[in-house]
Design a protein around this motif. Structure first.
Motif, PDB file in Angstrom:
ATOM      1  N   ARG A 124       0.744  -1.225  -0.155  1.00 41.00           N
ATOM      2  CA  ARG A 124      -0.038   0.051  -0.089  1.00 41.00           C
ATOM      3  C   ARG A 124       0.837   1.294   0.268  1.00 41.00           C
ATOM      4  O   ARG A 124       1.859   1.523   0.899  1.00 41.00           O
ATOM      5  CB  ARG A 124      -0.853   0.057   1.287  1.00 41.00           C
ATOM      6  CG  ARG A 124      -1.838  -1.152   1.176  1.00 41.00           C
ATOM      7  CD  ARG A 124      -2.802  -1.057   2.243  1.00 41.00           C
ATOM      8  NE  ARG A 124      -3.628   0.325   2.045  1.00 41.00           N
ATOM      9  CZ  ARG A 124      -4.652   0.602   3.114  1.00 41.00           C
ATOM     10  NH1 ARG A 124      -4.879  -0.290   3.980  1.00 41.00           N
ATOM     11  NH2 ARG A 124      -4.994   1.863   3.081  1.00 41.00           N
ATOM     12  N   PHE A 125       0.595   2.028  -0.836  1.00 41.74           N
ATOM     13  CA  PHE A 125       1.343   3.312  -0.914  1.00 41.74           C
ATOM     14  C   PHE A 125       0.597   4.486  -0.475  1.00 41.74           C
ATOM     15  O   PHE A 125       0.828   5.572  -0.899  1.00 41.74           O
ATOM     16  CB  PHE A 125       1.824   3.747  -2.468  1.00 41.74           C
ATOM     17  CG  PHE A 125       2.619   2.285  -3.038  1.00 41.74           C
ATOM     18  CD1 PHE A 125       3.946   2.483  -2.602  1.00 41.74           C
ATOM     19  CD2 PHE A 125       2.248   1.316  -3.851  1.00 41.74           C
ATOM     20  CE1 PHE A 125       5.014   1.516  -3.234  1.00 41.74           C
ATOM     21  CE2 PHE A 125       2.940   0.312  -4.071  1.00 41.74           C
ATOM     22  CZ  PHE A 125       4.374   0.377  -3.908  1.00 41.74           C
ATOM     23  N   VAL A 175       1.630   8.533  -0.921  1.00 45.21           N
ATOM     24  CA  VAL A 175       0.783   9.456  -1.650  1.00 45.21           C
ATOM     25  C   VAL A 175       0.192  10.682  -0.843  1.00 45.21           C
ATOM     26  O   VAL A 175       0.076  11.704  -1.013  1.00 45.21           O
ATOM     27  CB  VAL A 175      -0.556   8.676  -2.205  1.00 45.21           C
ATOM     28  CG1 VAL A 175      -1.634   9.495  -2.916  1.00 45.21           C
ATOM     29  CG2 VAL A 175       0.022   7.807  -3.309  1.00 45.21           C
ATOM     30  N   TYR A 176      -0.447  10.361   0.523  1.00 39.62           N
ATOM     31  CA  TYR A 176      -0.804  11.336   1.350  1.00 39.62           C
ATOM     32  C   TYR A 176       0.109  12.125   1.759  1.00 39.62           C
ATOM     33  O   TYR A 176      -0.248  13.517   1.724  1.00 39.62           O
ATOM     34  CB  TYR A 176      -1.452  10.417   2.482  1.00 39.62           C
ATOM     35  CG  TYR A 176      -2.184  11.498   3.614  1.00 39.62           C
ATOM     36  CD1 TYR A 176      -3.607  12.065   3.150  1.00 39.62           C
ATOM     37  CD2 TYR A 176      -1.636  12.187   4.600  1.00 39.62           C
ATOM     38  CE1 TYR A 176      -4.234  12.705   3.930  1.00 39.62           C
ATOM     39  CE2 TYR A 176      -2.288  13.089   5.339  1.00 39.62           C
ATOM     40  CZ  TYR A 176      -3.627  13.499   4.947  1.00 39.62           C
ATOM     41  OH  TYR A 176      -4.475  14.415   5.841  1.00 39.62           O
ATOM     42  N   LYS A 177       1.414  11.795   1.947  1.00 47.98           N
ATOM     43  CA  LYS A 177       2.481  12.859   2.146  1.00 47.98           C
ATOM     44  C   LYS A 177       2.781  13.715   1.240  1.00 47.98           C
ATOM     45  O   LYS A 177       3.127  14.966   1.226  1.00 47.98           O
ATOM     46  CB  LYS A 177       3.796  12.185   2.482  1.00 47.98           C
ATOM     47  CG  LYS A 177       3.608  11.481   4.014  1.00 47.98           C
ATOM     48  CD  LYS A 177       5.034  10.759   4.456  1.00 47.98           C
ATOM     49  CE  LYS A 177       4.806  10.217   5.862  1.00 47.98           C
ATOM     50  NZ  LYS A 177       6.110   9.402   6.221  1.00 47.98           N
ATOM     51  N   ILE A 178       2.872  13.366  -0.056  1.00 47.98           N
ATOM     52  CA  ILE A 178       3.119  13.920  -1.339  1.00 47.98           C
ATOM     53  C   ILE A 178       2.054  15.063  -1.287  1.00 47.98           C
ATOM     54  O   ILE A 178       2.136  16.230  -1.742  1.00 47.98           O
ATOM     55  CB  ILE A 178       3.413  13.335  -2.392  1.00 47.98           C
ATOM     56  CG1 ILE A 178       4.628  12.534  -2.423  1.00 47.98           C
ATOM     57  CG2 ILE A 178       3.533  13.954  -3.848  1.00 47.98           C
ATOM     58  CD1 ILE A 178       5.020  11.415  -3.264  1.00 47.98           C
ATOM     59  N   LEU A 179       0.676  14.648  -1.392  1.00 54.67           N
ATOM     60  CA  LEU A 179      -0.420  15.629  -1.615  1.00 54.67           C
ATOM     61  C   LEU A 179      -0.440  16.682  -0.647  1.00 54.67           C
ATOM     62  O   LEU A 179      -0.487  17.784  -1.086  1.00 54.67           O
ATOM     63  CB  LEU A 179      -1.700  14.647  -1.475  1.00 54.67           C
ATOM     64  CG  LEU A 179      -3.036  15.630  -1.301  1.00 54.67           C
ATOM     65  CD1 LEU A 179      -3.036  16.196  -2.756  1.00 54.67           C
ATOM     66  CD2 LEU A 179      -4.132  14.650  -1.034  1.00 54.67           C
ATOM     67  N   HIS A 202      -0.209  20.253  -1.834  1.00 50.15           N
ATOM     68  CA  HIS A 202      -1.441  21.028  -1.595  1.00 50.15           C
ATOM     69  C   HIS A 202      -2.024  20.758  -0.335  1.00 50.15           C
ATOM     70  O   HIS A 202      -3.055  19.858  -0.131  1.00 50.15           O
ATOM     71  CB  HIS A 202      -2.512  20.528  -2.460  1.00 50.15           C
ATOM     72  CG  HIS A 202      -2.145  20.634  -4.150  1.00 50.15           C
ATOM     73  ND1 HIS A 202      -2.341  21.789  -4.650  1.00 50.15           N
ATOM     74  CD2 HIS A 202      -1.677  19.778  -5.031  1.00 50.15           C
ATOM     75  CE1 HIS A 202      -1.978  21.671  -5.966  1.00 50.15           C
ATOM     76  NE2 HIS A 202      -1.449  20.398  -6.361  1.00 50.15           N
ATOM     77  N   PRO A 203      -1.723  21.594   0.452  1.00 51.38           N
ATOM     78  CA  PRO A 203      -2.028  21.154   2.101  1.00 51.38           C
ATOM     79  C   PRO A 203      -3.489  21.152   2.681  1.00 51.38           C
ATOM     80  O   PRO A 203      -3.875  20.678   3.333  1.00 51.38           O
ATOM     81  CB  PRO A 203      -1.242  22.300   2.822  1.00 51.38           C
ATOM     82  CG  PRO A 203      -0.376  23.168   1.963  1.00 51.38           C
ATOM     83  CD  PRO A 203      -0.720  22.845   0.661  1.00 51.38           C
ATOM     84  N   SER A 207     -10.332  11.088  -1.087  1.00 51.25           N
ATOM     85  CA  SER A 207     -11.262  10.080  -0.384  1.00 51.25           C
ATOM     86  C   SER A 207     -10.490   8.686  -0.525  1.00 51.25           C
ATOM     87  O   SER A 207      -9.593   8.516  -1.026  1.00 51.25           O
ATOM     88  CB  SER A 207     -12.569   9.929  -1.399  1.00 51.25           C
ATOM     89  OG  SER A 207     -12.086   9.264  -2.556  1.00 51.25           O
ATOM     90  N   ARG A 208     -11.253   7.736   0.128  1.00 51.01           N
ATOM     91  CA  ARG A 208     -10.677   6.283   0.417  1.00 51.01           C
ATOM     92  C   ARG A 208     -10.469   5.885  -1.340  1.00 51.01           C
ATOM     93  O   ARG A 208      -9.771   5.072  -1.596  1.00 51.01           O
ATOM     94  CB  ARG A 208     -11.321   5.554   1.192  1.00 51.01           C
ATOM     95  CG  ARG A 208     -11.201   5.702   2.639  1.00 51.01           C
ATOM     96  CD  ARG A 208     -11.789   4.720   3.521  1.00 51.01           C
ATOM     97  NE  ARG A 208     -11.752   5.099   4.848  1.00 51.01           N
ATOM     98  CZ  ARG A 208     -11.926   4.526   5.816  1.00 51.01           C
ATOM     99  NH1 ARG A 208     -12.503   3.203   5.461  1.00 51.01           N
ATOM    100  NH2 ARG A 208     -11.623   4.778   7.068  1.00 51.01           N
ATOM    101  N   HIS A 209     -11.710   5.774  -1.902  1.00 55.12           N
ATOM    102  CA  HIS A 209     -11.937   5.517  -3.248  1.00 55.12           C
ATOM    103  C   HIS A 209     -10.936   6.029  -4.361  1.00 55.12           C
ATOM    104  O   HIS A 209     -10.275   5.270  -5.021  1.00 55.12           O
ATOM    105  CB  HIS A 209     -13.082   5.757  -3.702  1.00 55.12           C
ATOM    106  CG  HIS A 209     -13.419   5.207  -5.027  1.00 55.12           C
ATOM    107  ND1 HIS A 209     -13.731   3.754  -5.191  1.00 55.12           N
ATOM    108  CD2 HIS A 209     -13.648   5.669  -6.307  1.00 55.12           C
ATOM    109  CE1 HIS A 209     -13.749   3.390  -6.639  1.00 55.12           C
ATOM    110  NE2 HIS A 209     -13.833   4.710  -7.242  1.00 55.12           N
ATOM    111  N   ALA A 210     -10.643   7.299  -4.005  1.00 53.74           N
ATOM    112  CA  ALA A 210      -9.531   7.931  -5.091  1.00 53.74           C
ATOM    113  C   ALA A 210      -8.210   7.467  -4.439  1.00 53.74           C
ATOM    114  O   ALA A 210      -7.107   7.004  -5.558  1.00 53.74           O
ATOM    115  CB  ALA A 210      -9.614   9.413  -4.974  1.00 53.74           C
TER     116      ALA A 210
END
Length: 106
Positions: free
Chosen positions: A25-26, A30-34, A38-39, A44-47
């Motif tokens: 799971r990445f 992905v969340y850290k880069i987002l 873009h703070p 969403s979980r689906h995205a």
């Protein structure tokens, strides 16, 4: 350790079972880069699941290309050169140049 007891180095969850990270799971990355780019943006979980699928697909394509290159050149050790060649073959044009330059910068 002073009292002779060993400490448990594995994190445990609420039920006392060892907590393990899922290496497939990445979403954390992905969340850290987002959040860096873009703070104020949420995902969403689906995205996030779709992003995970995309990353797995791209990783698989690069892995297949590296295997093909190593078999073609009859080499046993994969170096950064083969990885860069595979990225250039999988991605097109400017995207491959950007990916290779970003890795060289590190």
């Amino acid at each position: 350790m002073a009292d002779g007891k060993e400490t448990n180095t594995v994190n445990v969850n609420r039920k006392g079972k060892p907590k393990r990270l899922n290496p497939e799971r990445f979403s954390i990355f992905v969340y850290k880069i987002l959040k860096e780019l873009h703070p104020n943006t949420e995902i969403s979980r689906h995205a996030m699941a779709k992003m995970n699928c995309i990353i797995h697909y791209v990783y698989g394509r690069i892995e297949d290309e590296i295997n093909r290159l190593s078999n073609l050149n009859e080499i046993d050790i994969i170096t950064t050169r083969e990885v860069q060649r595979a990225v250039r073959l999988v991605f097109s044009g400017d995207l491959s140049d950007h990916a290779v330059r970003a890795e060289i910068k590190r």
